[in-house]
Design an enzyme around this catalytic site. Structure first.
Site: not given
Ligand code: BGC
Length: 693
Positions: A266
């Protein structure tokens, strides 16, 4: 003010233009003797080997790290032009391409789950994939399949609800739909990311059996459907962080589930280099030079095996070839990627995911007469998306008031009623106006709602501001009151007894108002069913001690174990306000003729009413008591449209896994008598039988 225009002609022209502009890259020279991996006729594994053999160490390291954070795409992996490797462009989101104009704002996944319609889930994935491709994205950061463990979860709207079987069915179809558009699907957030509070630090303490039986299955379904990437979560799981956890990443995901794609972190969830890579992390996102540099140093020093780097790169390249990234053309973020078909799909999902929870005296469907639409969520403050990485910018929103008013031939009235956005001295005035409007109408429809978002959980399960007071005021003024709930998950409904009708639309997308009008007026049967249990009291939910949620000292214990959602209510004989799987139709159905042959269960459903309607027969299985499982668990469902008097026989074919529990020795079939129950919800199961394994 939202815009009601649909401009279908302009959309059609945009779609044709977009198709013409999406040309494949000029480098796809399959017969180029210097680039044999570009030949799409060769098997994927061979192409990967050929390419890997041609890569320098730095080119390999390039594939396992991101390159800069932007609004769109949110993540990039640099291309390698020398070898014809395209750039990876990664972007969210859950119900439409996030944070960019010219896209469709579909209903959220929670509404999709409420359709119990796997064909719609496939079309949803295909539409997301097509819009992503048109925007230049080749790795889509969806679906999120974290089980809805607590109703407070800020990302509840991104989930498929509380049940692993339903979530698995939806996840697999969405993944297949996305991949069908030559876009890699990324399933997330692996694992134990079931709340937002403290998500960067909290340790989710979950026993292995619970992980395997409740939390892993939707990931496994996504893997089986060919998800190319799995995003590991921010939180810790049983000690180590999820992105450097050998037990979950290597033993669970790669070894047991047989995942052959790559694990991406993530955003900024990578906490170490070699340690994380040895545990199973394959790629650090969105921009992490330290990870790659640490691996490079490790290879030079002999502390990190070069073969593991090859494995990581192989895992990235495999879905890139399998999903056609080398051969496909992608658009650019400025394109308008909407189509009339996607608009229609957004509406279909919103219609099919609308759940009729209560319908006393047949107040619905509406049959004409004067209707008062009340509540800021009906028009001034409509809840159709959320904040955070999954936010979608809707091209327009048909508000509940607009949809109902159009259907009522322009005769509906609107009053804001609640205090959202009101000055303090206007609050009582608004309530009085709402009561007056309700009194003058034949039916009052009160729309209430809220949103929740990534990064924080809801502080409580009530409606915000004075919405509850509004409901009570309106119900006192007009006994013919219907409440429409637009919320990401459960709310408490102390007012439920005082109104005749309750409808949940969850998070309905840009076509919300049109969908509500169809269902409330009976143009469509309310085919939605709850993907979660609505409790009568907050304390009835399974994870309601601070140790369980949100955790104490950065530690949350999943001590409810397998008793998530309805499993807990059944095990403790608590009566929910509205059970899992519940949803009324405007017609009635009878269930009979249960037959069990081997592992196939059949049941007949008949429409016994006078209108066509949607039945969602559900099959629940109960293990022999010594297995230590919850009393019943969903193991099959179908969605049927039946004409008055029409019958259909549904066949549920149960795989061996349906009868298995996780043991320290792996999956084991539980021998003995399993109870089979079939009916209309987890608490309305008129048919039962026994299946012996
Ligand atoms: C989120 C993810 C997301 C990523 C990219 C993170 O803060 O938890 O679900 O895909 O950001 O935007």
């Amino acid at each position: 003010m939202p815009d009601l225009r649909h401009v279908p002609r302009a959309l059609a022209v945009a779609a044709v233009l977009a198709a013409a502009l999406l040309r494949p890259p000029a480098t796809a020279a399959g017969d180029d003797p210097g680039h044999p991996w570009l030949d799409p006729a060769r098997p994927v594994a061979e192409r990967v080997d050929l390419l890997l053999g041609a890569m320098t160490q730095d080119e390999k390291l390039n594939m396992i790290r991101g390159h800069g954070l932007a609004l769109i795409p949110r993540g990039r992996v640099a291309p390698v032009p020398r070898l014809g490797i395209p750039e990876l462009r990664m972007h969210d989101g859950p119900h439409g391409v996030s944070d960019v104009r010219g896209v469709t704002a579909f209903p959220a996944p929670v509404t999709l789950a409420a359709t119990w319609d796997t064909a719609l889930a496939r079309r949803f994935g295909a539409a997301l994939g097509a819009e992503a491709r048109g925007k230049g994205v080749n790795v889509y950061l969806a679906p999120a399949v974290d089980i809805l463990r607590v109703p407070q979860s800020g990302r509840a709207w991104e989930s498929f609800g509380e049940d692993p079987y339903l979530a698995s069915a939806m996840a697999g179809e969405e993944v297949a739909g996305i991949r069908g558009q030559n876009v890699i699907a990324t399933v997330k957030h692996y694992i134990g990311n079931n709340q937002e509070t403290d998500r960067m630090r909290v340790d989710a303490v979950i026993d292995e059996r619970t992980l395997r039986e409740i939390y892993y299955p939707p990931f496994e379904a996504a893997v089986d459907a060919g998800a190319g990437a799995v995003m590991c979560a921010y939180n810790k799981v049983n000690g180590p962080f999820a992105c450097e956890n050998p037990q979950t990443l290597t033993a669970g995901l790669k070894d047991s589930m047989g995942f052959g794609g790559w694990v991406m972190s993530d955003w900024l969830a990578t906490r170490s280099g070699q340690k994380a890579a040895l545990a199973g992390l394959d790629q650090a996102m969105p921009d992490d030079p330290l990870f790659a540099a640490n691996l490079k140093a490790g290879i030079a020093l002999g502390t990190f095996p070069a073969a593991r780097l090859d494995d990581m790169v192989r895992r990235v390249l495999t879905p890139m070839f399998a999903d056609g990234l080398f051969e496909t053309g992608y658009g650019t973020p400025d394109r308008d990627v909407r189509t009339p078909e996607h608009t229609a799909l957004a509406r279909d999902i919103a219609v099919s995911g609308t759940v009729l929870l209560k319908n006393r005296d047949g107040i619905l469907p509406l049959t004409g007469g004067r209707i008062a639409v009340i509540g800021t969520a009906a028009h001034d403050n409509v809840e159709i998306t959320s904040a955070g990485s999954g936010r979608v910018l809707p091209p327009y929103v048909v508000t509940p008031y607009q949809g109902l008013n159009a259907r009522a031939g322009g005769t509906a009235t609107y009053s804001p009623g609640d205090a959202a956005g009101a000055l303090p001295w206007d609050v009582d005035k608004r309530l009085r106006e709402a009561a007056d409007a309700a009194r003058r109408a034949d039916v009052a429809v009160v729309v209430v709602g809220l949103s929740s978002q990534e990064g924080e959980d809801r502080p409580d399960l009530g409606l915000p501001g004075n919405m509850e007071k509004l409901i009570e005021t309106v119900a006192a003024a007009n006994p013919r009151t219907v409440v429409v709930l637009t919320a990401p998950a459960q709310v408490l409904m102390p007012w439920a007894d005082r109104v005749k009708g309750v409808v949940s639309a969850f998070v309905g997308g840009q076509e919300l108002g049109n969908a509500l009008a169809s269902v409330l007026y009976g143009d469509a049967d309310p085919g939605g069913r709850l993907p979660m249990t609505f409790a009568a009291r907050a304390a009835d939910y399974p994870a309601s001690t601070p140790e369980q949620f949100p955790g104490v000292d950065h530690r949350q214990v999943y001590s409810e174990r397998l008793r998530v959602g309805y499993r807990h209510f059944d095990a403790t004989a608590l009566t929910p306000l509205f059970p899992f799987g519940h949803g009324l139709s405007y017609t009635s159905f009878s269930y009979d003729s249960l037959s069990i042959s081997g592992a196939t269960v059949r049941a007949r459903v008949t429409n016994t009413g006078s209108r066509a309607g949607v039945a969602v027969p559900q099959l629940y299985l109960g293990f022999p008591p010594e297995a230590g499982e919850p009393p019943r668990q969903l193991r099959g469902f179908a969605r049927l449209r039946l004409a008055p008097g029409e019958s259909a026989t549904v066949a549920f074919r149960l795989p061996e896994r349906a009868f298995q529990v996780w043991t320290p020795q792996g999956w084991r079939t539980v021998r003995g008598d399993h109870t089979v129950q079939v009916g209309a919800s987890s608490r309305d199961l008129p048919l039962s039988g026994t299946l012996t394994r």
